[in-house]
Design a protein around this motif. Structure first.
Motif: not given
Length: 324
Positions: A198-218
């Motif tokens: 998005i454009e945020f206060q005059g410059a591009p801003l990248r926003l990322t959503s993520t979901h890691f695997a559990r550490p029980t699956r190393p």
């Protein structure tokens, strides 16, 4: 007068000796497990879930205090000191904020982004509560995880409030009330990632959503960390915000490795309990949902919201551009 342990019958001394040796052996195994977490994510779960080292240390200390085996004074003293250290190193993480906080207000200038990250949980039995929470929250951008199963239609249900949306594989999504410059998924479709710009206060801003695997699956857990680190590095020239369910708590070696992988982003969610939510236990135990921001972005009003139908509590913040 009660006789001292050294004068008690031989049977007691045998029991005390066995108890002390067993406690010290158990302590050695616990410390070994804790240190193994540096190289093996599955072992680091012991460090992340702070009640485990607290319980282990308290059990060993109590055993060595009660059973005063003859001839083991030095071993008992060392064991008690180490078990105390195990407890006191973990206890700070027991002080995580246990109660939900009020959602952040709109900024007085209207220039700060009102953000929230929410793992909606595939097994959510009350999707209407989650939808109502997000609609009434009136956020600028929402980072979503586990948008699947009964929740598959949630983004569409929120189309009126958040008309600009990007949904990717494995339930990762970002929805926004602000127009988009760009949107997409992991180009190799190997990591649960959805992003928008998005454009945020005059410059591009990248926003990322993520979901890691559990550490029980190393293997998968480490792969997600490495790949996400590369995606962040590829866009290090621009401002970024990363949020989601990282399945990584503060009290562990893996959090330090994650911070290194995501540099130069900085984590702003400190001391927040998010899992499991009150729907599962009376109080959340650990914080595994986080928000990270790049240099030049400042956050305020960061906290964890109340239960909204998931097994995770949402985390929120206000973000604006700043000089430092």
């Amino acid at each position: 007068m009660t006789p001292t342990p050294s004068r008690l019958p031989a049977a007691y001394q045998i029991l005390a000796w066995l108890a002390c040796m067993g406690a010290c052996l158990g302590l050695a195994l616990v410390i070994g497990l804790s240190l193994t977490g540096r190289v093996y994510p599955k072992a680091d779960v012991f460090n992340m879930v702070w009640p485990l080292p607290v319980l282990a240390g308290a059990t060993v200390f109590t055993t060595l205090w009660v059973f005063k085996a003859k001839g083991l004074f030095a071993l008992r003293a060392i064991g008690m000191a180490l078990s105390e250290a195990l407890v006191f190193l973990a206890l700070p993480y027991a002080q995580l904020v246990p109660r939900p906080e009020a959602l952040p207000p709109r900024s007085e200038t209207g220039e700060a982004l009102r953000l929230i990250s929410f793992n909606m949980w595939n097994l959510n039995r009350d999707p209407d509560a989650a939808i109502a929470f997000l609609r009434e929250g009136d956020f600028d951008v929402v980072f979503l995880q586990e948008v699947g199963g009964a929740l598959r239609g949630v983004p569409a249900s929120l189309q009126e409030t958040y008309p600009y949306q990007q949904r990717c594989r494995w339930g990762a999504a970002v929805i926004s009330r602000l127009p988009l410059l760009e949107r997409g998924c992991d180009p190799y479709e190997t990591v649960p990632v959805a992003f928008i710009e998005i454009e945020f206060q005059g410059a591009p801003l990248r926003l990322t959503s993520t979901h890691f695997a559990r550490p029980t699956r190393p293997d998968l857990y480490q792969y997600h960390r490495e790949q996400l680190g590369e995606l962040i590095t590829d866009h290090a020239h621009q401002s970024q915000i990363l949020a989601g369910d990282f399945n990584t708590a503060e009290n562990g070696f893996q959090m330090r490795l994650l911070a290194d992988a995501l540099a130069p982003l900085e984590r702003i969610t400190h001391g927040l309990r998010t899992w499991p939510s009150e729907r599962v236990l009376p109080l959340p135990v650990i914080g595994i949902d986080h928000i990270w921001v790049s240099e030049g972005l400042c956050a305020s009003y960061t906290g964890a919201a109340a239960d909204a139908g998931s097994d995770h509590r949402p985390v929120f913040t206000l973000v604006e551009r700043c000089d430092a």
